[in-house]
Design an enzyme around this catalytic site. Structure first.
Site, PDB file in Angstrom:
ATOM      1  N   ASP A  12       1.322  -0.684   0.687  1.00 58.89           N
ATOM      2  CA  ASP A  12      -0.224   0.139   0.058  1.00 58.89           C
ATOM      3  C   ASP A  12       0.788   1.041   0.626  1.00 58.89           C
ATOM      4  OD1 ASP A  12      -2.832   1.254   0.360  1.00 58.89           O
ATOM      5  OD2 ASP A  12      -2.351   1.890   2.047  1.00 58.89           O
ATOM      6  N   SER A  13       0.247   2.151  -0.305  1.00 60.73           N
ATOM      7  CA  SER A  13       1.311   2.969  -0.427  1.00 60.73           C
ATOM      8  C   SER A  13       1.217   3.975   0.851  1.00 60.73           C
ATOM      9  CB  SER A  13       0.654   4.705  -0.972  1.00 60.73           C
ATOM     10  OG  SER A  13      -1.104   4.525  -0.870  1.00 60.73           O
ATOM     11  N   CYS A  75      -4.551  -1.007  -2.516  1.00 62.03           N
ATOM     12  CA  CYS A  75      -4.019  -0.026  -2.242  1.00 62.03           C
ATOM     13  C   CYS A  75      -5.538   0.294  -3.611  1.00 62.03           C
ATOM     14  CB  CYS A  75      -3.340   1.250  -2.599  1.00 62.03           C
ATOM     15  SG  CYS A  75      -2.417   2.619  -2.860  1.00 62.03           S
ATOM     16  N   GLU A 165      -4.917  10.197   9.001  1.00 62.04           N
ATOM     17  CA  GLU A 165      -3.624   9.574   9.012  1.00 62.04           C
ATOM     18  C   GLU A 165      -3.434  10.706  10.310  1.00 62.04           C
ATOM     19  OE1 GLU A 165      -1.130   9.904   5.856  1.00 62.04           O
ATOM     20  OE2 GLU A 165      -2.090   7.197   5.864  1.00 62.04           O
ATOM     21  N   CYS A 199     -11.894   2.874  -1.023  1.00 61.18           N
ATOM     22  CA  CYS A 199      -9.715   3.186  -0.234  1.00 61.18           C
ATOM     23  C   CYS A 199     -10.723   2.247   1.009  1.00 61.18           C
ATOM     24  CB  CYS A 199     -10.193   5.221  -0.026  1.00 61.18           C
ATOM     25  SG  CYS A 199      -8.634   5.438   0.760  1.00 61.18           S
ATOM     26  N   HIS A 201      -8.339   3.667   3.866  1.00 59.74           N
ATOM     27  CA  HIS A 201      -8.117   4.201   4.503  1.00 59.74           C
ATOM     28  C   HIS A 201      -9.920   4.377   5.547  1.00 59.74           C
ATOM     29  CE1 HIS A 201      -3.865   5.477   3.620  1.00 59.74           C
ATOM     30  NE2 HIS A 201      -4.559   5.835   4.629  1.00 59.74           N
TER      31      HIS A 201
END
Length: 280
Positions: A12-13, A75, A165, A199, A201
Site C-alpha cells: 500500500d502507499s 491500495c 492519518e 479506499c 483508509h
C-alpha cells in the site's frame, strides 16, 4: 523471516492496506505475510498514472526480491493506475524460477466489482474514493463487466485520508467532511442503497459514514471481500498456493519513519507491530 520463506506480499502507499492485511490474517492466518508501506511517498491519490505506476512497480519488485510469489496491491489508487500495466507489461518479462511458476500481482478492485451488485436491491451503488481512483474510472469500467445494469455514482473525498492519518477520524471535526461527501453522493443519485468504501483508509470512518448515510444503507469495506477472494484464488490455483510459506509469520516494512509507522499501525492493523525501514 527465513530467506527460504515465500510470504504473500501486501503493498500500500501508506497505512490503509493494513485494514486489508488485518482481514487476510483473520481469514488466512496460516500464511506468512510481508507488508510494505511506501509512507515516504504517500499519498498516491493525487499523483499521475506514470508516477503511481513507477512507484508501485518499484515496491512490487522489492517484494519479489523478498521471496514473494504473490503480491496483493491493497491500495485502490495503485490497483487503478498501475495494476494493468504491471500484469500486462512487466510480469510477462519475468523468467520463471526453477522452483515454481511465474509471479502474480492482484488488486482490490476486481474482487470488489465481482460481488458489489449482489448487495444492492435498488440497482444503484455509490463509490467513495480518492480523486485518483475516481478519475481513473476503474470501478465504473469493472462493475460494468459484471453488472451492466447497475447504476454507479462516484464521489471523491480528498480530505478523508488526511483526517484518518492525522488521527481525526473519530473527532467532531470529521463530521463536516464526512457529511459533505455523503450529501453530495446522495444528491447525485438518491436511489443509492449500497456504498462502497473504495479506499482502504475509509473503514476507520465507518461509524461516521453510517451516521450520515441514509438509514438501511449497506456500507461495504474491502478487507473482508478481498480476503474471501484470495482464499478462493488460492484454492483455484494450487500451483501458486503451494509456493506460499505457511508459518503464520508477519513482517512490516516502511519507507519512512518506523516509529510513526508502528504508532499508526496500531490503529489500522489493530495490534502493535515492529517495522523495519526500507530504502528504495
Amino acid at each position: 523471516m527465513s530467506v527460504l520463506s515465500q510470504p504473500i506480499g501486501v503493498f500500500d502507499s501508506g497505512y490503509g492496506g493494513l485494514t486489508v492485511l488485518r482481514e487476510l490474517v483473520r481469514k488466512l492466518p496460516q500464511y506468512d505475510y510481508v507488508y510494505l508501506g511506501d509512507n515516504a511517498r504517500t499519498p498516491y491519490g493525487t499523483r499521475s498514472f506514470d508516477t503511481v505506476y513507477h512507484y508501485t512497480l518499484e515496491c512490487v519488485n522489492h517484494l519479489f526480491d523478498k521471496g514473494c510469489r504473490l503480491v496483493i496491491l491493497a491500495c485502490n489508487t495503485a490497483s487503478a493506475k498501475a495494476l494493468r500495466n504491471i500484469q500486462q507489461l512487466d510480469l510477462p518479462t519475468l523468467v520463471p524460477g526453477l522452483d515454481g511458476p511465474d509471479r502474480r500481482v492482484l488488486g482490490v478492485i476486481r474482487p470488489t466489482t465481482e460481488v458489489i451488485g449482489h448487495y444492492s436491491t435498488s440497482g444503484h451503488v455509490g463509490i467513495l474514493a480518492t480523486r485518483g481512483t475516481v478519475t481513473s474510472e476503474s470501478y465504473v469500467v469493472e462493475i460494468d463487466k459484471f453488472f451492466p445494469d447497475l447504476q454507479v455514482t462516484q464521489e471523491a473525498c480528498p480530505m478523508w485520508v488526511p483526517l484518518v492519518e492525522n488521527g481525526e477520524y473519530a473527532s467532531p471535526g470529521a463530521d463536516y467532511f464526512v457529511n459533505q461527501h455523503i450529501d453530495r453522493l446522495m444528491t447525485k443519485s438518491p436511489a443509492i442503497d449500497t456504498i462502497l468504501l473504495a479506499c482502504t483508509h475509509y473503514p476507520l470512518l465507518i461509524d461516521k459514514i453510517r451516521q450520515f448515510a441514509p438509514p438501511n444503507t449497506t456500507i461495504l469495506s474491502q478487507g473482508g471481500i478481498v480476503a474471501d477472494s484470495l482464499a478462493d484464488y488460492l484454492n483455484r490455483h494450487p500451483e501458486i498456493e503451494g509456493q506460499c510459506s505457511q508459518h503464520g509469520r508477519r513482517m512490516f516494512l516502511t519507507t519512512d519513519s518506523t516509529e510513526d509507522f508502528d504508532r499508526q499501525a496500531t490503529v489500522f492493523y489493530g495490534e502493535s507491530v515492529q517495522s523495519v525501514h526500507l530504502t528504495l
